[in-house]
Design a protein around this motif. Structure first.
Motif, PDB file in Angstrom:
ATOM      1  N   GLY A 275       0.690  -1.108  -0.092  1.00 42.78           N
ATOM      2  CA  GLY A 275      -0.054   0.085  -0.232  1.00 42.78           C
ATOM      3  C   GLY A 275       0.885   1.303   0.086  1.00 42.78           C
ATOM      4  N   LYS A 276       2.295   0.836  -0.009  1.00 40.14           N
ATOM      5  CA  LYS A 276       3.061   2.149   0.026  1.00 40.14           C
ATOM      6  C   LYS A 276       2.805   2.965  -1.448  1.00 40.14           C
ATOM      7  N   LEU A 277       2.901   4.615  -1.006  1.00 41.29           N
ATOM      8  CA  LEU A 277       2.426   5.462  -2.438  1.00 41.29           C
ATOM      9  C   LEU A 277       3.602   5.136  -3.089  1.00 41.29           C
ATOM     10  N   PHE A 278       3.379   5.234  -4.488  1.00 45.17           N
ATOM     11  CA  PHE A 278       4.469   5.259  -5.430  1.00 45.17           C
ATOM     12  C   PHE A 278       4.768   6.670  -6.000  1.00 45.17           C
ATOM     13  N   SER A 279       5.759   7.021  -6.275  1.00 42.97           N
ATOM     14  CA  SER A 279       6.263   8.536  -6.705  1.00 42.97           C
ATOM     15  C   SER A 279       6.892   8.491  -7.965  1.00 42.97           C
ATOM     16  N   ILE A 280       6.423   9.197  -8.999  1.00 42.12           N
ATOM     17  CA  ILE A 280       7.097   9.361 -10.169  1.00 42.12           C
ATOM     18  C   ILE A 280       8.275  10.297 -10.120  1.00 42.12           C
ATOM     19  N   GLU A 281       9.422   9.788 -10.210  1.00 39.15           N
ATOM     20  CA  GLU A 281      10.703  10.483 -10.148  1.00 39.15           C
ATOM     21  C   GLU A 281      10.690  11.666 -11.202  1.00 39.15           C
ATOM     22  N   GLY A 282      11.595  12.877 -10.768  1.00 42.80           N
ATOM     23  CA  GLY A 282      11.982  13.842 -11.554  1.00 42.80           C
ATOM     24  C   GLY A 282      10.740  14.804 -11.879  1.00 42.80           C
ATOM     25  N   GLN A 283      10.732  15.630 -12.947  1.00 36.34           N
ATOM     26  CA  GLN A 283      10.005  16.794 -13.263  1.00 36.34           C
ATOM     27  C   GLN A 283       9.350  16.653 -14.798  1.00 36.34           C
ATOM     28  N   PRO A 284       8.257  17.319 -15.042  1.00 37.31           N
ATOM     29  CA  PRO A 284       7.815  17.235 -16.546  1.00 37.31           C
ATOM     30  C   PRO A 284       9.089  17.946 -17.287  1.00 37.31           C
ATOM     31  N   PRO A 285       9.140  17.614 -18.536  1.00 33.74           N
ATOM     32  CA  PRO A 285      10.120  18.059 -19.504  1.00 33.74           C
ATOM     33  C   PRO A 285       9.788  19.700 -19.883  1.00 33.74           C
ATOM     34  N   ASN A 286      10.867  20.159 -20.302  1.00 33.64           N
ATOM     35  CA  ASN A 286      10.676  21.569 -20.731  1.00 33.64           C
ATOM     36  C   ASN A 286      10.018  21.569 -21.972  1.00 33.64           C
ATOM     37  N   VAL A 287       8.722  22.032 -22.286  1.00 38.24           N
ATOM     38  CA  VAL A 287       8.258  21.906 -23.443  1.00 38.24           C
ATOM     39  C   VAL A 287       8.595  22.886 -24.538  1.00 38.24           C
ATOM     40  N   ILE A 288       9.504  23.816 -24.220  1.00 40.86           N
ATOM     41  CA  ILE A 288      10.171  24.536 -25.232  1.00 40.86           C
ATOM     42  C   ILE A 288      11.016  23.811 -26.198  1.00 40.86           C
ATOM     43  N   ASP A 289      11.857  23.113 -25.485  1.00 39.88           N
ATOM     44  CA  ASP A 289      12.683  22.311 -26.361  1.00 39.88           C
ATOM     45  C   ASP A 289      12.720  20.674 -25.963  1.00 39.88           C
ATOM     46  N   LEU A 290      11.491  20.392 -26.593  1.00 40.74           N
ATOM     47  CA  LEU A 290      11.565  18.777 -26.495  1.00 40.74           C
ATOM     48  C   LEU A 290      12.309  17.891 -27.398  1.00 40.74           C
ATOM     49  N   PRO A 291      12.666  17.048 -26.992  1.00 40.97           N
ATOM     50  CA  PRO A 291      13.730  16.023 -27.646  1.00 40.97           C
ATOM     51  C   PRO A 291      12.831  15.383 -28.613  1.00 40.97           C
ATOM     52  N   GLU A 292      13.374  14.752 -29.687  1.00 40.47           N
ATOM     53  CA  GLU A 292      12.692  13.988 -30.864  1.00 40.47           C
ATOM     54  C   GLU A 292      12.632  12.398 -30.343  1.00 40.47           C
ATOM     55  N   CYS A 293      12.326  12.313 -29.274  1.00 38.91           N
ATOM     56  CA  CYS A 293      12.167  11.009 -28.672  1.00 38.91           C
ATOM     57  C   CYS A 293      10.924  10.935 -27.520  1.00 38.91           C
ATOM     58  N   CYS A 294      10.759   9.920 -26.725  1.00 36.62           N
ATOM     59  CA  CYS A 294       9.731   9.829 -25.934  1.00 36.62           C
ATOM     60  C   CYS A 294      10.172  10.881 -24.696  1.00 36.62           C
ATOM     61  N   ALA A 295       9.349  11.916 -24.295  1.00 35.78           N
ATOM     62  CA  ALA A 295       9.423  12.961 -23.610  1.00 35.78           C
ATOM     63  C   ALA A 295       9.595  12.370 -21.923  1.00 35.78           C
ATOM     64  N   PHE A 296       9.084  11.054 -22.073  1.00 33.37           N
ATOM     65  CA  PHE A 296       8.713  10.572 -20.566  1.00 33.37           C
ATOM     66  C   PHE A 296      10.280   9.919 -20.158  1.00 33.37           C
ATOM     67  N   HIS A 297      10.923   9.443 -21.072  1.00 41.05           N
ATOM     68  CA  HIS A 297      11.991   8.544 -20.765  1.00 41.05           C
ATOM     69  C   HIS A 297      13.139   8.807 -19.851  1.00 41.05           C
ATOM     70  N   PRO A 298      13.268  10.158 -19.110  1.00 41.69           N
ATOM     71  CA  PRO A 298      14.176  10.596 -18.046  1.00 41.69           C
ATOM     72  C   PRO A 298      13.442   9.978 -16.937  1.00 41.69           C
ATOM     73  N   ARG A 299      12.030   9.874 -16.918  1.00 45.04           N
ATOM     74  CA  ARG A 299      11.481   9.413 -15.711  1.00 45.04           C
ATOM     75  C   ARG A 299      10.834   8.116 -15.530  1.00 45.04           C
ATOM     76  N   CYS A 300      11.137   7.298 -16.591  1.00 42.53           N
ATOM     77  CA  CYS A 300      10.538   6.177 -16.727  1.00 42.53           C
ATOM     78  C   CYS A 300      11.350   4.701 -16.169  1.00 42.53           C
ATOM     79  N   HIS A 301      10.799   4.217 -15.330  1.00 45.92           N
ATOM     80  CA  HIS A 301      11.752   2.946 -14.806  1.00 45.92           C
ATOM     81  C   HIS A 301      11.751   1.865 -15.868  1.00 45.92           C
TER      82      HIS A 301
END
Length: 353
Positions: A275-301
């Motif tokens: 029952g322990k709460l899960f936390s998504i690590e990191g912060q949302p990306p800067n939408v001014i300079d999004l990479p040409e890949c999955c924007a969620f990958h730096p936070r994805c386990h």
């Protein structure tokens, strides 16, 4: 509840809304698709800044320009692309056919005008044959319908004489005044206490069920989505990363971001370590300079290095009504093609340097 063969009310294809800033172009909404049928409640969820509100302001054509601009896509309302109609035609659609409950009722109501003046103006603007007295009588009835006590007297008050919950009820009454076919509710229960939240959500459900009004509900509250919505769109960095019926989203979340959102909701029925709460690590990306890949990958386990950090994933249909944009579901051929394109892009960037 969606009935079989329900009429398609709203159909959005490839919607793109960008904001020009000194720092660069903000891709607030970047090529999204969704649809809403008569009697359906569609939930749009995601973290702050993911593009939920801008999506619906774009549908209403209320994006402030400059700096914002709808740069691409189509928005079909009852078969007509409302991005192409004149401003005069759009003014007739707003309020009359598509209504919106804004996030902050205090800034949405004119503080210098009585509630009666604002409600009467809304009704008579769209129904020119209605007299002032008829509009007043209807306004009083609408305030009664949304649970405002002493509506006959309170209607002549100014917005600052109402509490936050009462002002939100006034906004709902105004949104319902012309029997719109689509109601957009942007965080309708923000900053309200739990009791008032429940009453307002019950009002929206009542309109949805009794009048077959289609509803788009923007919210952070996944508990509200579970109880109210037929279908859900999960947004991240201006894109829809997963779309499915509500029960499938909760039972079989496919995207790691959706999974993280659901796991971060407190569960009273699960105790101990599970029952322990899960936390998504990191912060949302800067939408001014999004990479040409999955924007969620730096936070994805579950991110795959060399793929998720280089190539944008394909949209895969897991079922007839369940789609996800993630490399976890891409086939080997798609991966090889995407990586070959990434190699070419990176070589071209090196040459240009």
């Amino acid at each position: 509840m969606i009935e079989k063969d329900a009429k398609l009310i709203l159909d959005v294809h490839g919607l793109q809304t960008y904001f020009k800033t000194d720092a660069g172009i903000v891709k607030a909404v970047d090529g999204i698709d969704f649809s809403v049928h008569e009697g359906e409640t569609l939930g749009i969820v995601g973290e702050s800044g993911c593009g939920k509100s801008v999506t619906n302001l774009s549908v209403m054509r209320l994006v402030q320009s400059p700096p914002g601009k709808i740069v691409g896509g189509e928005v079909f309302f009852e078969g007509d692309d409302i991005l192409k109609v004149s401003e005069a035609e759009m003014r007739n659609i707003r309020g009359n056919k598509i209504s919106m409950i804004f996030q902050d009722p205090m800034t949405s109501l004119n503080p210098f005008l009585r509630i009666s003046t604002q409600m009467i103006e809304t009704i008579r603007l769209h129904e020119t044959n209605v007299t002032k007295q008829e509009a007043l009588a209807r306004s009083i009835q609408l305030l009664k319908n949304v649970g405002i006590p002493g509506a006959e007297e309170r209607i002549f008050c100014y917005p600052h004489q109402f509490s936050g919950g009462m002002r939100q009820r006034v906004m709902i009454a105004m949104a319902l005044s012309c029997n719109a076919k689509l109601l957009i509710a942007d965080e309708p229960t923000t900053a309200l206490d739990v009791t008032i939240q429940a009453q307002i959500l019950e009002l929206i459900q009542k309109v949805n069920h009794e009048m077959k009004t289609a509803v788009i509900l923007i919210t952070h509250d996944l508990g509200v989505v579970a109880g109210m919505c037929d279908n859900v769109c999960v947004m991240y960095a201006g894109k829809i990363v997963e779309k499915a019926p509500t029960d499938k989203i909760y039972k079989f979340p496919a995207h790691p971001y959706t999974e993280g959102l659901i796991m971060s909701v407190p569960r009273m029925d699960i105790k101990g370590e599970k029952g322990k709460l899960f936390s998504i690590e990191g912060q949302p990306p800067n939408v001014i300079d999004l990479p040409e890949c999955c924007a969620f990958h730096p936070r994805c386990h579950k991110a795959m290095q060399g793929l998720c950090n280089r190539c944008y994933p394909p949209t895969v249909m897991l079922d007839d009504d369940h789609e996800v944009t993630c490399w976890l579901y891409g086939d080997e051929k798609q991966k090889k093609v995407a990586m070959a394109r990434a190699d070419e892009r990176e070589k071209s960037e090196e040459v240009s340097k």
